[in-house]
Design an enzyme around this catalytic site. Sequence first.
Site, PDB file in Angstrom:
ATOM      1  CE1 TYR A   1      -2.643   6.620  32.739  1.00  0.00           C
ATOM      2  CE2 TYR A   1      -1.941   5.026  34.389  1.00  0.00           C
ATOM      3  CZ  TYR A   1      -2.579   5.321  33.193  1.00  0.00           C
ATOM      4  OH  TYR A   1      -3.128   4.307  32.459  1.00  0.00           O
TER       5      TYR A   1
ATOM      6  NE  ARG B   1       4.880   4.478  29.632  1.00  0.00           N
ATOM      7  CZ  ARG B   1       4.394   3.248  29.858  1.00  0.00           C
ATOM      8  NH1 ARG B   1       4.312   2.380  28.859  1.00  0.00           N
ATOM      9  NH2 ARG B   1       3.994   2.898  31.058  1.00  0.00           N
TER      10      ARG B   1
ATOM     11  NE  ARG C   1     -14.922  22.342  33.505  1.00  0.00           N
ATOM     12  CZ  ARG C   1     -15.337  22.574  32.266  1.00  0.00           C
ATOM     13  NH1 ARG C   1     -15.645  23.793  31.872  1.00  0.00           N
ATOM     14  NH2 ARG C   1     -15.446  21.579  31.394  1.00  0.00           N
TER      15      ARG C   1
ATOM     16  CG  HIS D   1     -12.133  23.871  27.492  1.00  0.00           C
ATOM     17  ND1 HIS D   1     -13.208  24.296  28.245  1.00  0.00           N
ATOM     18  CD2 HIS D   1     -12.468  22.642  27.043  1.00  0.00           C
ATOM     19  CE1 HIS D   1     -14.140  23.370  28.249  1.00  0.00           C
ATOM     20  NE2 HIS D   1     -13.721  22.338  27.528  1.00  0.00           N
TER      21      HIS D   1
ATOM     22  CE  LYS E   1       0.822   4.127  32.279  1.00  0.00           C
ATOM     23  NZ  LYS E   1      -0.249   3.205  31.886  1.00  0.00           N
TER      24      LYS E   1
ATOM     25  CD  GLU F   1      -3.139   0.266  23.905  1.00  0.00           C
ATOM     26  OE1 GLU F   1      -2.073  -0.035  24.480  1.00  0.00           O
ATOM     27  OE2 GLU F   1      -3.516   1.443  23.772  1.00  0.00           O
TER      28      GLU F   1
ATOM     29  CG  LEU G   1       1.239   3.175  26.882  1.00  0.00           C
ATOM     30  CD1 LEU G   1       1.324   4.696  26.880  1.00  0.00           C
ATOM     31  CD2 LEU G   1       0.897   2.678  28.278  1.00  0.00           C
TER      32      LEU G   1
END
Length: 283
Positions: A31, A50, A99, A101, A146, A178, A202
């Site tokens: 995101y 990014r 679903r 993996h 991210k 962070e 990040l």
Amino acid sequence: TFVYINDEFVDESEGKVSYTDRGYNFGDGIYEYIRIYDGNAFTAKEHFERLFRSAKEIGLNLEDYTVKSLTELIEELAEKNNVKNGGVYIQVTRGVAPRNHPFPEASTKPVFSAFSKSYERPYDELENGIKAITVDDIRWLRCDIKSLNLLGNVLAKEKATQSDAGEAIMHRDGIVTEGSSSNVFAVKDSKIYTHPANNLILNGITRRVINEIANELNIPFVEEPFDVEFLKSADEVIVSSTSIEVMPVIQVDDTFISNGTVGKITKELQKSFNNYIESNIEK
Ligand code: PLP
């Protein structure tokens, strides 16, 4: 209110995703959050570059998009929703598939969604500062991506909220990494210290702007690890992000920083940051 989902703008009541979306099942996606100042997307290029980097790191195919198309998309969304000041959140997941993996079939289309919101800058806190607590950094070792997997960040921020603090500053074995949704800086002897931009943090876009501003102001920007003790003995402490900008921290756990006041270098950075915003507004 419009949201953007799967290639179209729809009313938010129609903004729905499948229960087998891999973002929903696995947090398998990425995101960005981009600030809108006066109708202009701020540092959009850096945010989307990014995003493409995050996509590459997790093997997610974003070839249907470009920095330009995404920038136009979020500005259009902000305009449709009449967002003058606020932000746009976008996320991309590895798509909808049974679903399981391993990655789904290569033909699976990533699910892209975006929404906008309006709000003013946090003027009061920018002027007076916030309180922070320190917590263990329990996250994985690819914090440079991210990713939608934010459980470690969520648990840290909840601890801060329970302690009436605005941010949780994380550390690995005592080394400050962070904040739960921000980068962290300690100012000592007129130098700005922050964790190196490696896999443990990040590399914030706001952090990069602060680096640029510091260079212009001739304030040394030192990317070196430091510990919690150093943080608490700092002259000034700052946390930064797209939404909180250059945010002063006046208390860390029980320790007041600079007697609980906002420091001189923080104020200088804030002033330059305001100018930076102004110079990036087109209209
Ligand atoms: N670190 C983490 C964990 C974050 O979630 C964020 C922003 O949300 C940041 C740092 C700051 O990044 P940026 O300045 O690009 O918003």
